[in-house]
Scaffold this motif. Sequence first.
Motif, PDB file in Angstrom:
ATOM      1  N   LEU A 218     -58.267  81.971  41.261  1.00 37.79           N
ATOM      2  CA  LEU A 218     -58.282  80.624  41.823  1.00 37.79           C
ATOM      3  C   LEU A 218     -59.669  80.002  41.658  1.00 37.79           C
ATOM      4  O   LEU A 218     -60.501  80.507  40.912  1.00 37.79           O
ATOM      5  CB  LEU A 218     -57.841  80.677  43.283  1.00 37.79           C
ATOM      6  N   VAL A 219     -59.904  78.882  42.348  1.00 36.04           N
ATOM      7  CA  VAL A 219     -61.164  78.160  42.172  1.00 36.04           C
ATOM      8  C   VAL A 219     -62.363  79.051  42.458  1.00 36.04           C
ATOM      9  O   VAL A 219     -63.360  79.027  41.741  1.00 36.04           O
ATOM     10  CB  VAL A 219     -61.181  76.904  43.074  1.00 36.04           C
TER      11      VAL A 219
ATOM     12  N   MET B  54     -57.077  72.674  38.653  1.00 37.12           N
ATOM     13  CA  MET B  54     -56.874  73.774  37.713  1.00 37.12           C
ATOM     14  C   MET B  54     -55.583  73.569  36.940  1.00 37.12           C
ATOM     15  O   MET B  54     -55.548  73.706  35.713  1.00 37.12           O
ATOM     16  CB  MET B  54     -56.821  75.113  38.459  1.00 37.12           C
ATOM     17  N   GLY B  55     -54.511  73.237  37.647  1.00 38.52           N
ATOM     18  CA  GLY B  55     -53.226  73.023  37.008  1.00 38.52           C
ATOM     19  C   GLY B  55     -53.246  71.833  36.072  1.00 38.52           C
ATOM     20  O   GLY B  55     -52.680  71.875  34.970  1.00 38.52           O
ATOM     21  N   LEU B  56     -53.910  70.742  36.478  1.00 38.10           N
ATOM     22  CA  LEU B  56     -53.977  69.561  35.620  1.00 38.10           C
ATOM     23  C   LEU B  56     -54.780  69.844  34.354  1.00 38.10           C
ATOM     24  O   LEU B  56     -54.427  69.376  33.265  1.00 38.10           O
ATOM     25  CB  LEU B  56     -54.612  68.402  36.392  1.00 38.10           C
ATOM     26  N   SER B  57     -55.852  70.600  34.480  1.00 37.41           N
ATOM     27  CA  SER B  57     -56.660  70.930  33.311  1.00 37.41           C
ATOM     28  C   SER B  57     -55.886  71.840  32.353  1.00 37.41           C
ATOM     29  O   SER B  57     -55.898  71.631  31.127  1.00 37.41           O
ATOM     30  CB  SER B  57     -57.956  71.603  33.750  1.00 37.41           C
ATOM     31  N   ARG B  58     -55.209  72.839  32.910  1.00 39.45           N
ATOM     32  CA  ARG B  58     -54.373  73.702  32.063  1.00 39.45           C
ATOM     33  C   ARG B  58     -53.287  72.870  31.378  1.00 39.45           C
ATOM     34  O   ARG B  58     -52.994  73.067  30.194  1.00 39.45           O
ATOM     35  CB  ARG B  58     -53.729  74.806  32.900  1.00 39.45           C
ATOM     36  N   ALA B  59     -52.693  71.951  32.124  1.00 38.78           N
ATOM     37  CA  ALA B  59     -51.600  71.137  31.593  1.00 38.78           C
ATOM     38  C   ALA B  59     -52.076  70.257  30.444  1.00 38.78           C
ATOM     39  O   ALA B  59     -51.450  70.209  29.368  1.00 38.78           O
ATOM     40  CB  ALA B  59     -51.004  70.284  32.711  1.00 38.78           C
ATOM     41  N   ALA B  60     -53.180  69.541  30.647  1.00 39.99           N
ATOM     42  CA  ALA B  60     -53.686  68.661  29.599  1.00 39.99           C
ATOM     43  C   ALA B  60     -54.100  69.461  28.371  1.00 39.99           C
ATOM     44  O   ALA B  60     -53.873  69.040  27.223  1.00 39.99           O
ATOM     45  CB  ALA B  60     -54.860  67.845  30.126  1.00 39.99           C
TER      46      ALA B  60
ATOM     47  N   SER C 254     -51.725  78.827  25.503  1.00 40.81           N
ATOM     48  CA  SER C 254     -52.150  79.619  26.656  1.00 40.81           C
ATOM     49  C   SER C 254     -53.470  79.038  27.128  1.00 40.81           C
ATOM     50  O   SER C 254     -54.456  79.049  26.393  1.00 40.81           O
ATOM     51  CB  SER C 254     -52.322  81.094  26.274  1.00 40.81           C
ATOM     52  N   THR C 255     -53.482  78.505  28.342  1.00 38.17           N
ATOM     53  CA  THR C 255     -54.699  77.884  28.855  1.00 38.17           C
ATOM     54  C   THR C 255     -55.041  78.471  30.217  1.00 38.17           C
ATOM     55  O   THR C 255     -54.165  78.785  31.011  1.00 38.17           O
ATOM     56  CB  THR C 255     -54.539  76.351  28.963  1.00 38.17           C
ATOM     57  N   SER C 256     -56.326  78.609  30.459  1.00 32.61           N
ATOM     58  CA  SER C 256     -56.822  79.199  31.700  1.00 32.61           C
ATOM     59  C   SER C 256     -58.013  78.387  32.162  1.00 32.61           C
ATOM     60  O   SER C 256     -58.932  78.125  31.385  1.00 32.61           O
ATOM     61  CB  SER C 256     -57.220  80.658  31.460  1.00 32.61           C
ATOM     62  N   ALA C 257     -58.012  77.953  33.424  1.00 33.86           N
ATOM     63  CA  ALA C 257     -59.088  77.114  33.950  1.00 33.86           C
ATOM     64  C   ALA C 257     -60.096  77.955  34.721  1.00 33.86           C
ATOM     65  O   ALA C 257     -59.741  78.932  35.383  1.00 33.86           O
ATOM     66  CB  ALA C 257     -58.512  76.029  34.861  1.00 33.86           C
ATOM     67  N   GLY C 258     -61.368  77.540  34.636  1.00 32.79           N
ATOM     68  CA  GLY C 258     -62.408  78.270  35.339  1.00 32.79           C
ATOM     69  C   GLY C 258     -63.566  77.373  35.715  1.00 32.79           C
ATOM     70  O   GLY C 258     -63.772  76.302  35.139  1.00 32.79           O
TER      71      GLY C 258
ATOM     72  N   GLN D 242     -55.473  80.215  22.566  1.00 32.82           N
ATOM     73  CA  GLN D 242     -56.012  80.501  23.897  1.00 32.82           C
ATOM     74  C   GLN D 242     -57.177  79.563  24.175  1.00 32.82           C
ATOM     75  O   GLN D 242     -58.095  79.442  23.362  1.00 32.82           O
ATOM     76  CB  GLN D 242     -56.492  81.948  23.980  1.00 32.82           C
ATOM     77  N   ILE D 243     -57.107  78.894  25.314  1.00 26.70           N
ATOM     78  CA  ILE D 243     -58.163  77.965  25.698  1.00 26.70           C
ATOM     79  C   ILE D 243     -58.668  78.291  27.091  1.00 26.70           C
ATOM     80  O   ILE D 243     -57.881  78.533  28.010  1.00 26.70           O
ATOM     81  CB  ILE D 243     -57.670  76.506  25.666  1.00 26.70           C
ATOM     82  N   LYS D 244     -59.977  78.295  27.242  1.00 28.63           N
ATOM     83  CA  LYS D 244     -60.610  78.306  28.563  1.00 28.63           C
ATOM     84  C   LYS D 244     -61.059  76.881  28.822  1.00 28.63           C
ATOM     85  O   LYS D 244     -61.826  76.305  28.044  1.00 28.63           O
ATOM     86  CB  LYS D 244     -61.804  79.260  28.592  1.00 28.63           C
ATOM     87  N   CYS D 245     -60.549  76.303  29.905  1.00 30.66           N
ATOM     88  CA  CYS D 245     -60.811  74.896  30.211  1.00 30.66           C
ATOM     89  C   CYS D 245     -61.473  74.777  31.583  1.00 30.66           C
ATOM     90  O   CYS D 245     -61.449  75.713  32.384  1.00 30.66           O
ATOM     91  CB  CYS D 245     -59.513  74.091  30.159  1.00 30.66           C
ATOM     92  N   PRO D 246     -62.060  73.631  31.888  1.00 28.95           N
ATOM     93  CA  PRO D 246     -62.798  73.473  33.148  1.00 28.95           C
ATOM     94  C   PRO D 246     -61.896  73.111  34.322  1.00 28.95           C
ATOM     95  O   PRO D 246     -60.695  72.883  34.159  1.00 28.95           O
ATOM     96  CB  PRO D 246     -63.766  72.336  32.831  1.00 28.95           C
ATOM     97  N   LEU D 247     -62.486  73.063  35.488  1.00 30.17           N
ATOM     98  CA  LEU D 247     -61.814  72.581  36.683  1.00 30.17           C
ATOM     99  C   LEU D 247     -62.780  71.697  37.459  1.00 30.17           C
ATOM    100  O   LEU D 247     -63.951  71.575  37.099  1.00 30.17           O
ATOM    101  CB  LEU D 247     -61.314  73.748  37.546  1.00 30.17           C
ATOM    102  N   LEU D 248     -62.284  71.062  38.505  1.00 28.99           N
ATOM    103  CA  LEU D 248     -63.129  70.206  39.332  1.00 28.99           C
ATOM    104  C   LEU D 248     -63.630  70.976  40.547  1.00 28.99           C
ATOM    105  O   LEU D 248     -62.919  71.815  41.101  1.00 28.99           O
ATOM    106  CB  LEU D 248     -62.351  68.976  39.805  1.00 28.99           C
TER     107      LEU D 248
END
Length: 364
Positions: A46-47, A184-190, A224-228, A154-160
């Motif tokens: 999680l965050v 996190m969900g919105l970043s993974r989705a986009a 496959s996307t994962s936010a961090g 595979q993407i590592k994407c940001p979160l707020l």
Amino acid sequence: MPVARVHRISADSPDDTAGLRQVIAAGQLDPAGITAIFGKTEGNGLVNDFSRGLAVRALTGLLEETLGYERAAQVCLVMSGGTEGGMAPHWTVFERQEGAAGASPALAIGKAHTPALAPEQLGRRAQVELVAEGVRAAMRDAAIDDPADVHFVQIKCPLLTAQRIAAADARGATVATRDTLKSMGLSRAASALGIGLALGEIDGSRITDAAIGSDWSLWSGRASTSAGIELMGHEIVVLGVSAAWSGPLAIDHAVMADGLDIEPVRAALARLGLDVPGQLPPSQRDRIVAVLAKAEASHDGRLRGHRHTMTDDSDISATRHARAFVAGSLGGLIGHAEIYVSGGAEHQGPDGGGPVAVIVSRAG
């Protein structure tokens, strides 16, 4: 000619680099060829999952020792928190070497880093387009011309965070959500929609701000996307096949319709020469190099007609339930649970399901 090598290394803790150091010292892995490292760490995913940052810090330290700062910064570090159930913490290290021409086409690896994303762009069309361009760049890096030859992205994407939201507020900008967990969900989705756009799986005219994280009819079968919290750009790794590469490794993918749907994965294994009616026996299991998967609890709260409580549990996030569930399903097929299962599959496969990629050593 480039040759891909993939090393799966067990980890005793999020900062355990001893196994990686050991294979480097033994000459089994040349750090100069490391393209990306995927990690499964035992945080909550999680965050506030600091296990991801701890892993990145430890791996970065090792890479800087052996490669120097500038070269180490080029390696894509994709940490996925959460090893619920029997999932085993581990690293999957992707290495690119030059070698004599061998079996071809073969596994090809490409990577790209995007510029930092402004907080107000997260979860919106601007993020989709930024990711799509990054995926195309990673395909060029892998010498993959046809999107059909891409099997997993595979993407590592940001979160707020509260601080990032405050920075947007100070500029008079409006973020897509003020809920850091929802970000996190919105970043993974986009990011997933950006993959689908780049691979031609999704009509770009249908990707609107309103559709991101809500229109589940839009999905990619290879995303496959994962936010961090540990980045504001995107680290992108494309895995596919290319005639410009040779070597002993092959890849295929499948799409699970739900967390129980292992038959498409079994079919992918059969296409790769691992055709058995039940769980893989040790002789075939040893040919499995990596299994990469996405997991998601269906939004309607049903699984094959029966009610599930993954989205109703206020104590444990649905993503944690889903990771454990899918890891168990795949582990029963593969015969071990050192599997990379990432939770939160928004637009990554159909609702409640998700893509799975399998990398194997060719027979002989």
